[in-house]
Design a protein around this motif. Structure first.
Motif, mmCIF file in Angstrom:
data_model
loop_
_atom_site.group_PDB
_atom_site.id
_atom_site.type_symbol
_atom_site.label_atom_id
_atom_site.label_comp_id
_atom_site.label_asym_id
_atom_site.label_seq_id
_atom_site.Cartn_x
_atom_site.Cartn_y
_atom_site.Cartn_z
ATOM 1 N N CYS A 1 -22.466 -3.634 -1.908
ATOM 2 C CA CYS A 1 -23.368 -4.793 -1.978
ATOM 3 C C CYS A 1 -24.543 -4.611 -1.020
ATOM 4 C CB CYS A 1 -22.610 -6.072 -1.652
ATOM 5 S SG CYS A 1 -21.296 -6.480 -2.821
ATOM 6 N N PHE A 2 -24.288 -4.000 0.153
ATOM 7 C CA PHE A 2 -25.380 -3.693 1.076
ATOM 8 C C PHE A 2 -26.448 -2.858 0.382
ATOM 9 C CE2 PHE A 2 -22.929 -3.852 5.414
ATOM 10 C CZ PHE A 2 -22.760 -5.218 5.250
ATOM 11 N N ASN A 3 -26.012 -1.815 -0.308
ATOM 12 C CA ASN A 3 -26.957 -0.901 -0.951
ATOM 13 C C ASN A 3 -27.723 -1.573 -2.074
ATOM 14 O OD1 ASN A 3 -26.136 1.168 0.752
ATOM 15 N ND2 ASN A 3 -24.622 1.962 -0.681
ATOM 16 N N GLU A 4 -27.143 -2.597 -2.673
ATOM 17 C CA GLU A 4 -27.800 -3.308 -3.771
ATOM 18 C C GLU A 4 -28.789 -4.351 -3.264
ATOM 19 O OE1 GLU A 4 -28.141 -3.784 -8.029
ATOM 20 O OE2 GLU A 4 -27.222 -2.265 -6.720
ATOM 21 N N ALA A 5 -28.591 -4.829 -2.037
ATOM 22 C CA ALA A 5 -29.341 -5.973 -1.528
ATOM 23 C C ALA A 5 -30.655 -5.556 -0.872
ATOM 24 C CB ALA A 5 -28.487 -6.743 -0.530
ATOM 25 N N ASP A 6 -31.651 -6.455 -0.969
ATOM 26 C CA ASP A 6 -32.907 -6.322 -0.229
ATOM 27 C C ASP A 6 -32.870 -7.142 1.055
ATOM 28 O OD1 ASP A 6 -34.315 -4.790 -2.320
ATOM 29 O OD2 ASP A 6 -34.132 -6.652 -3.465
ATOM 30 N N LEU A 7 -31.947 -8.092 1.120
ATOM 31 C CA LEU A 7 -31.872 -9.015 2.253
ATOM 32 C C LEU A 7 -30.436 -9.477 2.409
ATOM 33 C CD1 LEU A 7 -33.031 -11.135 4.340
ATOM 34 C CD2 LEU A 7 -33.374 -12.648 2.361
ATOM 35 N N LEU A 8 -29.979 -9.581 3.653
ATOM 36 C CA LEU A 8 -28.664 -10.136 3.962
ATOM 37 C C LEU A 8 -28.830 -11.456 4.692
ATOM 38 C CD1 LEU A 8 -25.494 -9.955 4.432
ATOM 39 C CD2 LEU A 8 -26.083 -8.889 6.623
ATOM 40 N N ILE A 9 -28.042 -12.448 4.287
ATOM 41 C CA ILE A 9 -27.895 -13.682 5.055
ATOM 42 C C ILE A 9 -26.420 -13.798 5.406
ATOM 43 C CG2 ILE A 9 -28.125 -16.192 5.066
ATOM 44 C CD1 ILE A 9 -30.385 -15.942 3.079
ATOM 45 N N SER A 10 -26.125 -13.916 6.688
ATOM 46 C CA SER A 10 -24.737 -13.960 7.117
ATOM 47 C C SER A 10 -24.606 -14.816 8.361
ATOM 48 C CB SER A 10 -24.217 -12.535 7.361
ATOM 49 O OG SER A 10 -22.829 -12.535 7.604
ATOM 50 N N ASP A 11 -23.478 -14.667 9.033
ATOM 51 C CA ASP A 11 -23.199 -15.381 10.274
ATOM 52 C C ASP A 11 -23.063 -14.361 11.402
ATOM 53 O OD1 ASP A 11 -22.998 -17.696 8.669
ATOM 54 O OD2 ASP A 11 -20.890 -17.269 8.266
ATOM 55 N N VAL A 12 -22.750 -14.854 12.593
ATOM 56 C CA VAL A 12 -22.459 -13.949 13.701
ATOM 57 C C VAL A 12 -21.139 -13.261 13.379
ATOM 58 C CG1 VAL A 12 -21.973 -13.759 16.161
ATOM 59 C CG2 VAL A 12 -23.694 -15.388 15.347
ATOM 60 N N SER A 13 -21.211 -12.026 12.934
ATOM 61 C CA SER A 13 -20.012 -11.307 12.511
ATOM 62 C C SER A 13 -20.311 -9.821 12.465
ATOM 63 C CB SER A 13 -19.544 -11.779 11.127
ATOM 64 O OG SER A 13 -20.448 -11.360 10.122
ATOM 65 N N SER A 14 -19.270 -9.035 12.216
ATOM 66 C CA SER A 14 -19.445 -7.589 12.124
ATOM 67 C C SER A 14 -20.258 -7.194 10.900
ATOM 68 C CB SER A 14 -18.078 -6.906 12.086
ATOM 69 O OG SER A 14 -17.334 -7.350 10.957
ATOM 70 N N VAL A 15 -20.384 -8.083 9.920
ATOM 71 C CA VAL A 15 -21.194 -7.783 8.738
ATOM 72 C C VAL A 15 -22.631 -7.480 9.150
ATOM 73 C CG1 VAL A 15 -22.135 -8.767 6.609
ATOM 74 C CG2 VAL A 15 -19.738 -9.119 7.186
ATOM 75 N N VAL A 16 -23.133 -8.247 10.104
ATOM 76 C CA VAL A 16 -24.503 -8.050 10.578
ATOM 77 C C VAL A 16 -24.655 -6.675 11.227
ATOM 78 C CG1 VAL A 16 -26.177 -8.840 12.280
ATOM 79 C CG2 VAL A 16 -25.013 -10.496 10.830
ATOM 80 N N THR A 17 -23.695 -6.314 12.080
ATOM 81 C CA THR A 17 -23.754 -5.018 12.760
ATOM 82 C C THR A 17 -23.769 -3.878 11.755
ATOM 83 O OG1 THR A 17 -22.529 -5.968 14.616
ATOM 84 C CG2 THR A 17 -22.622 -3.581 14.476
#
Length: 690
Positions: free
Chosen positions: A544-560
C-alpha cells in the motif's frame, strides 16, 4: 443507517437463543395440552435454532454451556418432551408400546456418551507435546486424523446423529404408528455405533509416537540441525504480523535459523517461510533448548511468556520490536530483560535515553529496518488522474489515551474531507486490532467503512477488462499453490505437522516473486476511481505504501516505515496538545503535516502533494529519515547480520566461561567427595574397645 448495522448484528446474535428458548416453551406447552401442530412446529424451530447456533454463533453455544444448558441437556430435553407429547397424544394406555422408544433413546445417548469419551481419548493421543513446520516428521508415525465431526464437533455430531430419532418421533406423533419412531431411533443408534467403532479403531491401531518419543525425536533433530540464531514469538491471533515482518530478515542471516512459538494456533498464522518452526507450549519442554546450539533469539514483541525463555542463560536475547514509534510503549522498561535492544536509528537510541527506563546506551544497537528494502522511493507528484491517499490509523492501545488513534475523534472527518475531493482515490487500511479494546473505535471503524462504500456507489470511470481479472486469478492460484499445504478439511495439528514437512528448495524465493506478481495483478484489477477498504493481510502494508502518493496516520511505527520512501505524510493530532508541543513530544511527526480532529487542513495537504512547489517539507523528510532509520550504507540487512554475529560471539564467550568454571569446579568437587568418603569410612572403623 450508521447505527443500524450494530443493531442488526446484535439482533442476529440474540435471535437464535430467543428462538431456542421459545421453542422449548412451546414444546412443553404442546406436550401438556397436547397440540400436534404446535409440537411439530416447535420442534422444527428448535432444530433450526440449534443448527444456526453451531454454524454461525459458536460463542453463544459456549455461553449456554457455562449456564449448564449445553447441547446434551438441550437435545435430551427436546427428545423427552417429544416422548411426553406422544404419551399425551396417544393416551397413557399405550405406555408399554412407547417404553421401547424410551429405552432406545437411552441406548442412543449411551452410545453417544461412549463415543464422546473415545473422542476425548483420541484427541489426547494425537496432541503432540510440540508441533513443527518445515521439519521432516515422518519418523513420528502420524496417521491421518479421524473426521472432525467425530473428534472435535460434539454438538453438531449429536444434532446430526439424533436427527433421525427426532424425525421418527414426530412422524409417530402425527401418525400414531410407533414403527416410525423405532426406525428413526435405530438409525440414530447405528450412526452412533459406527462413530464409536471408528474411534475405537483409532485407539487400538498403531498410534502416533508417545510424548517422550516426540521429545527425544526433537532433541535428535536439534542435535543434527544445530541451530544458531532464531526468533521467539508469543501472542494473540491478530498479532502474527509482528513476527511475519521479520521472516525475510531472519532468513537472510548466515547460519541455521529457527523460529520458536508458544501458541499452537500461531503455527498456521506465520507466513510462508523455509525456516524450521517449532511450537513448544510448555515451559518444561521449552527449557530443553538450553542443551541446543542456539546462541541468539530475536524478540519482535513482549509477552507474558517471554520471561520463560529468558531463563535460559546460554542463549542471548535481542529485542527488535515490531515497529518503532514515539509512543511510550516503544520504550517499555521490560526491555531491560534483554541482552541488547536493536533499534532502527539514532532517534530510538535518544528515545530510550530520554525515557530513563533503565536501558544502558551500550546495550542499544542501531540496525535500521531490514523490512523496508521493498519500499520504492519518492519519484515526484502523482501523474495519473487520481491522487492515491493511504489512511492507515493505528489502534486504540491499552492505556485509554485518546491520542493513540485518530479513528474515534478524527477518522470520519478525515475520510469525509478526502472523499469530497473527486481527484482522490482512498485506500483505508485500519490496524487489525482496531476495536479490540475500545468499542468506540470499532464503531467508528464501521462508520468509516460505510462512508467509503457509499462514496463508491457514486463513482464512475473505466473498469479493467476481463484480462485483468483473469491475470489476478492466475496469480492467486499460483500464490495459493506455493503457500498452501493442501490440508484435508479434517486434518488436526498432528496431521498438519506431517504435511508441513521440509519445503522444496527455493520455495521462499518463489513465494516472494509470486507475492510481488500477485500485488501487481491485484492493483491492476481494480477500477482506478474506486476507493478501497483493506482489512485482509494482502495486499500488505508496504504494498500500500508503494501504491500511495500520501499517507495519513497516527503517531505509530507506520509513519517511521513510510519515511523510507520520503513521500509526503500527515499525522492526526487528537491529543489536545498545541502543534508545537505535539512536534516536540513526538519527533516522528517533525516532517509531517499536522491535521486537527476537524481535518481542516486536508485540502491544503492535497495541494502540496500535487504541486511539490507548495511542499516545504521535502528536506525535512530526508533528514528525519536518516534520524529515524539510520544510514542506507551499509544496508540494513548487513547491519542486522553484523549485530547478530556480535551477540552470537558474546554467547560463545559466555558458554566458554561457564564450561571453564565447570571444569575448574570438578576437581574441587571430586576432592570434597573423596574427603567425605574417607571421613565416613573412618567413622565406620571399629575402635580398640569395640
Amino acid at each position: 443507517m450508521q447505527l443500524l448495522s450494530p443493531v442488526l448484528r446484535y439482533a442476529a446474535k440474540v435471535l437464535p437463543i430467543a428462538v431456542l428458548t421459545a421453542s422449548f416453551a412451546a414444546q412443553a406447552a404442546a406436550a401438556v395440552v397436547p397440540h400436534l401442530a404446535l409440537l411439530i412446529a416447535a420442534t422444527a424451530a428448535n432444530l433450526l435454532a440449534e443448527a444456526s447456533l453451531h454454524r454461525w454463533w459458536p460463542g453463544q453455544v459456549s455461553l449456554l454451556a457455562k449456564v449448564r444448558a449445553d447441547v446434551m441437556v438441550r437435545r435430551l430435553t427436546c427428545d423427552f418432551l417429544l416422548i411426553v407429547g406422544l404419551l399425551r397424544l396417544g393416551g397413557y394406555h399405550r405406555e408399554t408400546e412407547y417404553l421401547p422408544l424410551v429405552l432406545g433413546l437411552l441406548f442412543f445417548y449411551a452410545l453417544h456418551f461412549a463415543g464422546h469419551a473415545a473422542a476425548i481419548r483420541v484427541r489426547a493421543l494425537r496432541t503432540m507435546p510440540l508441533l513443527t513446520r518445515n521439519i521432516d516428521a515422518s519418523a513420528l508415525r502420524i496417521a491421518p486424523a479421524p473426521p472432525s465431526l467425530l473428534t472435535r464437533r460434539h454438538g453438531p455430531r449429536l444434532l446430526l446423529f439424533g436427527l433421525p430419532a427426532t424425525a421418527g418421533l414426530l412422524v409417530t406423533a402425527a401418525s400414531d404408528e410407533p414403527e416410525f419412531a423405532s426406525a428413526g431411533i435405530a438409525v440414530s443408534a447405528a450412526l452412533a455405533a459406527v462413530s464409536l467403532g471408528r474411534l475405537v479403531w483409532c485407539l487400538v491401531r498403531r498410534r502416533p509416537s508417545s510424548p517422550e518419543e516426540v521429545l527425544d525425536w526433537f532433541d535428535g533433530w536439534l542435535a543434527d540441525y544445530r541451530p544458531t540464531v532464531g526468533m521467539y514469538f508469543s501472542g494473540g491471533a491478530s498479532s502474527a504480523y509482528q513476527a511475519n515482518m521479520w521472516l525475510d530478515a531472519l532468513a537472510g542471516l548466515d547460519g541455521r535459523p529457527l523460529i520458536v512459538l508458544r501458541e499452537r494456533f500461531m503455527m498456521q498464522r506465520i507466513g510462508a517461510t523455509d525456516i524450521p518452526i517449532v511450537c513448544i507450549p510448555k515451559v518444561s519442554q521449552l527449557l530443553r533448548l538450553e542443551q541446543s546450539t542456539l546462541k541468539l533469539l530475536i524478540h519482535p514483541a513482549n509477552s507474558g511468556k517471554t520471561s520463560q525463555i529468558l531463563r535460559i542463560p546460554s542463549i542471548k536475547h535481542a529485542f527488535v520490536n515490531h515497529g518503532e514509534s514515539d509512543k511510550l510503549s516503544s520504550c517499555n522498561p521490560y526491555a531491560k530483560a534483554y541482552d541488547e535492544v536493536w533499534v532502527a536509528g539514532p532517534a530510538a537510541r535518544e528515545r530510550y535515553a530520554l525515557a530513563d527506563v533503565g536501558i544502558e546506551d551500550r546495550d542499544v544497537v542501531e540496525i535500521g529496518r531490514p523490512q523496508l528494502a521493498s519500499i520504492t522511493p519518492y519519484t515526484g507528484p502523482p501523474t495519473g488522474a487520481y491522487t492515491t491517499v493511504l489512511y492507515a490509523p493505528t489502534w486504540e492501545g491499552w492505556d485509554g489515551n485518546p491520542g493513540n488513534t485518530s479513528v474515534i475523534l478524527a477518522g470520519e472527518n478525515i475520510v469525509r474531507a478526502l472523499l469530497a475531493d473527486p481527484g482522490v482515490r482512498l485506500l483505508y487500511k485500519p490496524h487489525p486490532m482496531t476495536g479490540s479494546v475500545d468499542p468506540l473505535a470499532g464503531a467508528a471503524n464501521d462508520r468509516i467503512q460505510a462512508l467509503i462504500q457509499e462514496a463508491n456507489r457514486g463513482r464512475t470511470g473505466p473498469r479493467p477488462g476481463p484480462q485483468a481479472a483473469a491475470e489476478l486469478a492466475r496469480r492467486t492460484s499460483e500464490l495459493h499453490r506455493l503457500t498452501d499445504a493442501s490440508f484435508r478439511d479434517d486434518a488436526d495439528d498432528a496431521e498438519r505437522m506431517l504435511v508441513q514437512s521440509t519445503p522444496e528448495p527455493g520455495r521462499a524465493e518463489a513465494v516472494t516473486a509470486a507475492t510481488a506478481a500477485w500485488e501487481a495483478a491485484h492493483w491492476a484489477s481494480l477500477p482506478a476511481a474506486e476507493h478501497q477498504i483493506i482489512t485482509t493481510p494482502q495486499p500488505a502494508l508496504y504494498a500500500c505504501f508503494n501504491e500511495a502518493d500520501l499517507l495519513i496516520s497516527d503517531v505509530s511505527s507506520v509513519v517511521t516505515d513510510y519515511l523510507a520512501a520520503e513521500k509526503p505524510y500527515a499525522v492526526a493530532n487528537t491529543s489536545d496538545m498545541p502543534e508545537d508541543l505535539f512536534r516536540d513530544a513526538f519527533p516522528t511527526v517533525g516532517a509531517a503535516t499536522i491535521l486537527t480532529p476537524d481535518a481542516a487542513g486536508v485540502a491544503a495537504l492535497l495541494d502540496a502533494v500535487r504541486h511539490p512547489g507548495n511542499d516545504g517539507l521535502g528536506a525535512a523528510r530526508a533528514a528525519l529519515k536518516l534520524q529515524l532509520l539510520g544510514p542506507s550504507d551499509p544496508p540494513s540487512q548487513a547491519r542486522f547480520a553484523e549485530a547478530a554475529i556480535g551477540l552470537c560471539e558474546v554467547a560463545d564467550e559466555h558458554r566458554a566461561r561457564m564450561s571453564n568454571r565447570l571444569l575448574a569446579a570438578i576437581p574441587t568437587q571430586r576432592g570434597a567427595l573423596e574427603e567425605a568418603e574417607a571421613a565416613d569410612e573412618e567413622q565406620l572403623e571399629p575402635t580398640p574397645e569395640g
